[in-house]
Design a protein around this motif. Structure first.
Motif, PDB file in Angstrom:
ATOM      1  N   VAL A 164      14.859  -2.581 -10.460  1.00  0.00           N
ATOM      2  CA  VAL A 164      13.646  -2.163 -11.174  1.00  0.00           C
ATOM      3  C   VAL A 164      12.725  -1.374 -10.254  1.00  0.00           C
ATOM      4  O   VAL A 164      12.142  -0.354 -10.651  1.00  0.00           O
ATOM      5  N   LEU A 165      12.589  -1.803  -9.007  1.00  0.00           N
ATOM      6  CA  LEU A 165      11.720  -1.097  -8.070  1.00  0.00           C
ATOM      7  C   LEU A 165      12.222   0.329  -7.827  1.00  0.00           C
ATOM      8  O   LEU A 165      11.425   1.282  -7.782  1.00  0.00           O
ATOM      9  N   SER A 166      13.526   0.489  -7.665  1.00  0.00           N
ATOM     10  CA  SER A 166      14.095   1.828  -7.469  1.00  0.00           C
ATOM     11  C   SER A 166      13.881   2.694  -8.702  1.00  0.00           C
ATOM     12  O   SER A 166      13.528   3.874  -8.607  1.00  0.00           O
ATOM     13  N   MET A 167      14.119   2.092  -9.886  1.00  0.00           N
ATOM     14  CA  MET A 167      13.913   2.831 -11.125  1.00  0.00           C
ATOM     15  C   MET A 167      12.462   3.263 -11.271  1.00  0.00           C
ATOM     16  O   MET A 167      12.170   4.410 -11.644  1.00  0.00           O
ATOM     17  N   MET A 168      11.513   2.362 -10.967  1.00  0.00           N
ATOM     18  CA  MET A 168      10.089   2.679 -11.109  1.00  0.00           C
ATOM     19  C   MET A 168       9.674   3.824 -10.196  1.00  0.00           C
ATOM     20  O   MET A 168       8.889   4.699 -10.596  1.00  0.00           O
ATOM     21  N   GLU A 169      10.212   3.850  -8.985  1.00  0.00           N
ATOM     22  CA  GLU A 169       9.874   4.940  -8.067  1.00  0.00           C
ATOM     23  C   GLU A 169      10.426   6.268  -8.582  1.00  0.00           C
ATOM     24  O   GLU A 169       9.743   7.297  -8.538  1.00  0.00           O
ATOM     25  N   ALA A 170      11.667   6.241  -9.097  1.00  0.00           N
ATOM     26  CA  ALA A 170      12.259   7.462  -9.652  1.00  0.00           C
ATOM     27  C   ALA A 170      11.471   7.961 -10.851  1.00  0.00           C
ATOM     28  O   ALA A 170      11.224   9.168 -11.002  1.00  0.00           O
ATOM     29  N   VAL A 171      11.051   7.035 -11.713  1.00  0.00           N
ATOM     30  CA  VAL A 171      10.269   7.397 -12.898  1.00  0.00           C
ATOM     31  C   VAL A 171       8.921   7.987 -12.500  1.00  0.00           C
ATOM     32  O   VAL A 171       8.459   8.981 -13.077  1.00  0.00           O
ATOM     33  N   THR A 176      23.338   0.953  -9.511  1.00  0.00           N
ATOM     34  CA  THR A 176      24.277   0.211  -8.663  1.00  0.00           C
ATOM     35  C   THR A 176      23.796  -1.219  -8.446  1.00  0.00           C
ATOM     36  O   THR A 176      24.581  -2.171  -8.506  1.00  0.00           O
ATOM     37  N   LEU A 177      22.500  -1.372  -8.203  1.00  0.00           N
ATOM     38  CA  LEU A 177      21.940  -2.706  -7.983  1.00  0.00           C
ATOM     39  C   LEU A 177      22.061  -3.584  -9.218  1.00  0.00           C
ATOM     40  O   LEU A 177      22.218  -4.808  -9.112  1.00  0.00           O
ATOM     41  N   LEU A 178      22.003  -2.990 -10.411  1.00  0.00           N
ATOM     42  CA  LEU A 178      22.219  -3.768 -11.634  1.00  0.00           C
ATOM     43  C   LEU A 178      23.613  -4.375 -11.649  1.00  0.00           C
ATOM     44  O   LEU A 178      23.799  -5.544 -12.010  1.00  0.00           O
ATOM     45  N   ILE A 179      24.599  -3.585 -11.266  1.00  0.00           N
ATOM     46  CA  ILE A 179      25.975  -4.087 -11.237  1.00  0.00           C
ATOM     47  C   ILE A 179      26.110  -5.218 -10.217  1.00  0.00           C
ATOM     48  O   ILE A 179      26.871  -6.166 -10.408  1.00  0.00           O
ATOM     49  N   LEU A 180      25.323  -5.105  -9.129  1.00  0.00           N
ATOM     50  CA  LEU A 180      25.373  -6.131  -8.078  1.00  0.00           C
ATOM     51  C   LEU A 180      24.428  -7.301  -8.372  1.00  0.00           C
ATOM     52  O   LEU A 180      24.197  -8.148  -7.499  1.00  0.00           O
ATOM     53  N   ASP A 181      23.872  -7.344  -9.610  1.00  0.00           N
ATOM     54  CA  ASP A 181      22.998  -8.433 -10.053  1.00  0.00           C
ATOM     55  C   ASP A 181      21.729  -8.566  -9.212  1.00  0.00           C
ATOM     56  O   ASP A 181      21.173  -9.661  -9.077  1.00  0.00           O
ATOM     57  N   ASN A 182      21.255  -7.463  -8.671  1.00  0.00           N
ATOM     58  CA  ASN A 182      19.984  -7.464  -7.929  1.00  0.00           C
ATOM     59  C   ASN A 182      18.941  -6.776  -8.803  1.00  0.00           C
ATOM     60  O   ASN A 182      18.593  -5.609  -8.607  1.00  0.00           O
ATOM     61  N   PHE A 183      18.464  -7.515  -9.802  1.00  0.00           N
ATOM     62  CA  PHE A 183      17.611  -6.933 -10.830  1.00  0.00           C
ATOM     63  C   PHE A 183      16.272  -6.448 -10.277  1.00  0.00           C
ATOM     64  O   PHE A 183      15.798  -5.366 -10.622  1.00  0.00           O
TER      65      PHE A 183
END
Length: 487
Positions: A323-330, A312-319
């Motif tokens: 990335v921080l959310s993705m890293m925590e999920a990973v 969702t943040l990617l769509i809102l251009d908050n890169f």
């Protein structure tokens, strides 16, 4: 360790029957109240001095099971570890008593405790142990092993494997005839069918699961079916029904104070908003989900919500925050299910990050049996219609926006016709203006690069003659608007 006094003075055989009935209908708090003075301290054990060895072990088995179920719903820190410790100790007692059925039941429940915390490898190991006992395939305990193994396949996203597994044991469940178990296997089958694009079959199994759960009176699990129906409706772009189903699930969870599943359903709500291309609303629900699930021991649910937030943040251009959310999920996924699963999340994020990777493969065929189209007079000359859901923005310039349904007809295709085609190997749907020469097919959309294929690698699904831009109306019908056929 402190002990609890059993209340109401039930005879052991009557108490165990009542505890099992309450547990199997999801009424965990009521069951705990029968054998405790309260639920504030789950580390205390029921008092068993007046019971013989086997009765004492059975009471502690039931208590250990309830601690796991109740602690998961109420997000009680350490509840699953405490449940495992109780059940492990009880298993040793039943081993001395040589009660194979009870040993296997303890192992099933230990596996389930590991599953609740997302430790899927440990879940499998305990299920292997439980299934190693010589029990009839149609016994209650053996069927419970099958059910938990199916849950593990779902969590690992091994959907084809789960479908094959469920089909191999489906008759055993039917022969046993227990409503709760039949509902569980139907629900699990429905999820895998949904996630592999078999919508009609999924709907059949979810409908069966609801019917069985109405008999089992397990309202929590009935709500999980509603949550999965919401995702099925979302995949079919029926957002009104999707929101209605997930709202029903959230309402049940809220009333029953099942905070963990309520938090997970907020993530479902976020997914639906994202599919509607309402990223601000999606982010709100994803954040609500994460706030709830951070207090839960179910880290797998949390990882799913973090990934939805990242996309969702990617769509809102908050890169950066994405990335921080993705890293925590990973990080959560790598610790719980290994490197391969973590890499799949990274691939998922990369696909969301790079719009060029979301070409026509993001489009998918619609199930014509589940749609009711209102055809304008100008298109009434055609006899057969089918559809393609458009899940990217590459046809915006052609008047077919993301989220719309492109309506196709099976007519002869000429150069310059706007068509939908299916890649034979992947099943992906590709749309664009048709051209062909020297054994190659070119499909050119209004934006982006043309798609080139060997003519033997694709099948032309049909000419695109209309579009439904607004979804279903209040009567559940979709209004088709004609579109031009020349470039």
């Amino acid at each position: 360790m402190e002990t609890l006094n059993i209340r109401n003075g039930f005879k052991p055989v009557v108490l165990f029957r009542k505890l099992s009935k309450l547990e199997r209908s999801g009424r965990y708090a009521e069951a705990l109240d029968l054998i405790s003075d309260g639920r504030d301290d789950l580390s205390r054990l029921p008092e068993t001095d007046h019971l013989d060895v086997e009765e004492a072990a059975e009471l502690r088995l039931r208590y250990g099971s309830l601690v796991g179920f109740y602690g998961h719903n109420e997000m009680i820190t350490g509840a699953q570890e405490h449940s495992k410790n109780i059940l492990t100790a009880v298993r040793e007692v039943f081993q001395k008593l040589r009660n194979v059925e009870k040993i296997a039941e303890c192992e099933n429940l230990i596996a389930l405790s590991y599953w609740r915390t997302g430790e899927y490898r440990e879940t499998d190991l305990w299920l292997d142990t439980a299934l190693d006992h010589n029990l009839p395939r149609t016994s209650l305990i053996r069927l419970q092993s099958f059910k938990v193994r199916s849950l593990n396949f779902l969590s690992l996203k091994k959907h084809e494997q789960n479908i094959a597994y469920c089909r191999s044991v489906e008759d055993d469940f039917r022969k046993f005839g227990d409503a709760l178990l039949n509902a569980s296997i139907c629900s699990n089958m429905g999820i895998s069918l949904k996630d592999t694009g078999r919508s009609s079959e999924a709907l059949t199994y979810f409908t069966l699961a609801k019917t069985y759960h109405e008999k089992s009176r397990h309202r929590i699990y009935l709500a999980t079916v509603e949550n999965n129906l919401a995702l099925l409706h979302m995949n079919g772009r029926n957002f009104r029904l999707a929101h209605s189903s997930v709202d029903a699930a959230i309402g049940i969870y809220k009333k029953l104070k099942d905070k963990t599943r309520e938090g997970s359903s907020f993530e479902t709500k976020a997914q639906i908003c994202l599919a509607e291309y309402k990223p601000e609303a999606a982010l709100n629900y994803a954040d609500r989900s994460i706030a709830v699930l951070r207090k839960s021991e179910n880290k797998a649910y949390l990882a799913e919500s973090l990934m939805t937030r990242a996309k969702t943040l990617l769509i809102l251009d908050n890169f950066q925050d994405a990335v921080l959310s993705m890293m925590e999920a990973v990080d959560i996924t790598r610790r719980q299910t290994g490197e391969a699963s973590a890499r799949e999340l990274i691939d998922e994020f990369q696909t969301a990050l790079d719009p060029n990777k979301q070409t026509a493969k993001s489009n998918f065929a619609a199930d014509a049996n589940e749609l009711e189209l209102v055809i304008p007079a100008s298109l009434s000359k055609y006899s057969e219609y089918s559809g393609v859901w458009i899940n990217n923005s590459h046809l915006d310039d052609l008047g077919i926006p993301k989220g719309s349904l492109a309506v196709t007809v099976n007519e002869k295709v000429n150069r310059g016709d706007l068509v939908a085609a299916v890649e034979r190997d992947s099943g992906a749907v590709v749309c664009g203006y048709y051209d062909s020469d020297f054994g190659m097919v070119c499909l050119e959309s209004g934006s982006g690069q043309p798609h080139l294929f060997d003519e033997n690698a694709i099948t032309i699904k049909g000419k695109i003659v209309g579009v439904c831009r607004d979804g279903q109306n209040e009567e559940g019908k979709m209004i088709v608007e004609p579109i031009g056929q020349t470039a």
